[in-house]
Design an enzyme around this catalytic site. Structure first.
Site, mmCIF file in Angstrom:
data_model
loop_
_atom_site.group_PDB
_atom_site.id
_atom_site.type_symbol
_atom_site.label_atom_id
_atom_site.label_comp_id
_atom_site.label_asym_id
_atom_site.label_seq_id
_atom_site.Cartn_x
_atom_site.Cartn_y
_atom_site.Cartn_z
ATOM 1 N N CYS A 89 0.835 -1.199 0.000
ATOM 2 C CA CYS A 89 0.000 0.000 0.000
ATOM 3 C C CYS A 89 0.880 1.265 0.000
ATOM 4 C CB CYS A 89 -0.999 -0.023 1.148
ATOM 5 S SG CYS A 89 -2.417 1.078 0.888
ATOM 6 N N HIS A 172 -3.776 -5.214 0.443
ATOM 7 C CA HIS A 172 -3.310 -5.702 1.743
ATOM 8 C C HIS A 172 -3.554 -7.202 1.886
ATOM 9 C CE1 HIS A 172 -2.416 -1.838 3.741
ATOM 10 N NE2 HIS A 172 -3.413 -1.356 3.026
ATOM 11 N N GLU A 174 -1.731 -9.126 3.424
ATOM 12 C CA GLU A 174 -1.254 -9.542 4.749
ATOM 13 C C GLU A 174 -2.375 -9.595 5.769
ATOM 14 O OE1 GLU A 174 -1.172 -5.060 5.277
ATOM 15 O OE2 GLU A 174 -1.127 -6.541 3.656
#
Length: 228
Positions: A89, A172, A174
């Site tokens: 990001c 994202h 993660e």
């Protein structure tokens, strides 16, 4: 053991689900916050791997965040040396800026879980058809000499790489199983509404879609690290 450094721009945006594959690949992880007094002396060329995480600020907000120039300059030197670097990001936008590309506000705020269109047989293929978390309103021009890996309907530049050592992700992958997502909701409630969603909807998406997103993200990063 190889050394990995997490550059954190806000306390609630850590590497979350990426920690497992990075540590499994043999990296001893340390972390540095951009607000730490020693950030100005930090050598970004020293670690074997640098991971740049997200944050709500824009790369162009130099007056409000003086550390941005420091980070971009030192990141540019790391990239010139071809050292393994991952950006997520804001981290991806930092990489683009360090490579001379413009970072600027996008057409809409993109917030919520939805898939990206994957363009090549790269590690990013693991997130194809998997709704992953998006939380941003900025974008970037594609730097020279990179390969575009993924796009979304609103943002054509969702991921790119240069060789095996550089991977930039606007989304994202993660996130999905990290309890700190509640901090995202708390700090970004107004932003979510501006994007046309709500805290309640995002919490429900996280519960329903988060585990698959995090699993795909781990597979993506594990394969990328294996190719270094």
């Amino acid at each position: 053991m190889k050394k990995g450094l997490i550059v954190r721009h806000v306390p609630y945006e850590g590497i979350a689900g990426f920690r497992e594959p990075i540590e499994a690949a043999g990296y001893d992880l340390d972390r540095f916050d951009v607000t730490d007094p020693g950030f100005w002396q930090l050598d970004l060329n020293a670690p074997d791997l640098v991971i740049l995480m997200g944050g709500p600020m824009g790369v162009y907000e130099l007056g409000a965040h003086p550390w941005i120039c420091c980070e971009v300059d030192r990141l540019a030197r790391r990239i010139e040396r071809g050292l393994p670097t991952l950006g997520v990001c804001l981290g991806a936008q930092m990489i683009a800026a360090a490579m001379g590309a413009e970072v600027y506000p996008g057409p809409v705020k993109e917030v919520g879980f939805h898939p990206v269109t994957v363009h090549s047989d790269s590690p990013v293929r693991h997130v194809a058809d998997v709704p992953v978390l998006h939380w941003h309103g900025d974008t970037f021009a594609l730097p020279d000499n990179v390969e575009l890996l993924a796009s979304s309907d609103a943002y054509p530049h969702q991921a790119f790489r240069r060789g095996p050592e550089l991977l930039a992700l606007q989304f994202h992958a993660e996130m999905g199983e990290d309890s700190r997502f509640e901090s995202w909701l708390e700090s970004g409630a107004d932003y979510a509404v501006q994007a046309g969603t709500s805290v309640e909807r995002l919490r429900a998406e996280h519960a329903a879609l988060g585990p698959a997103a995090a699993a795909a993200g781990r597979a993506m990063i594990g394969e990328w690290l294996g190719g270094l």
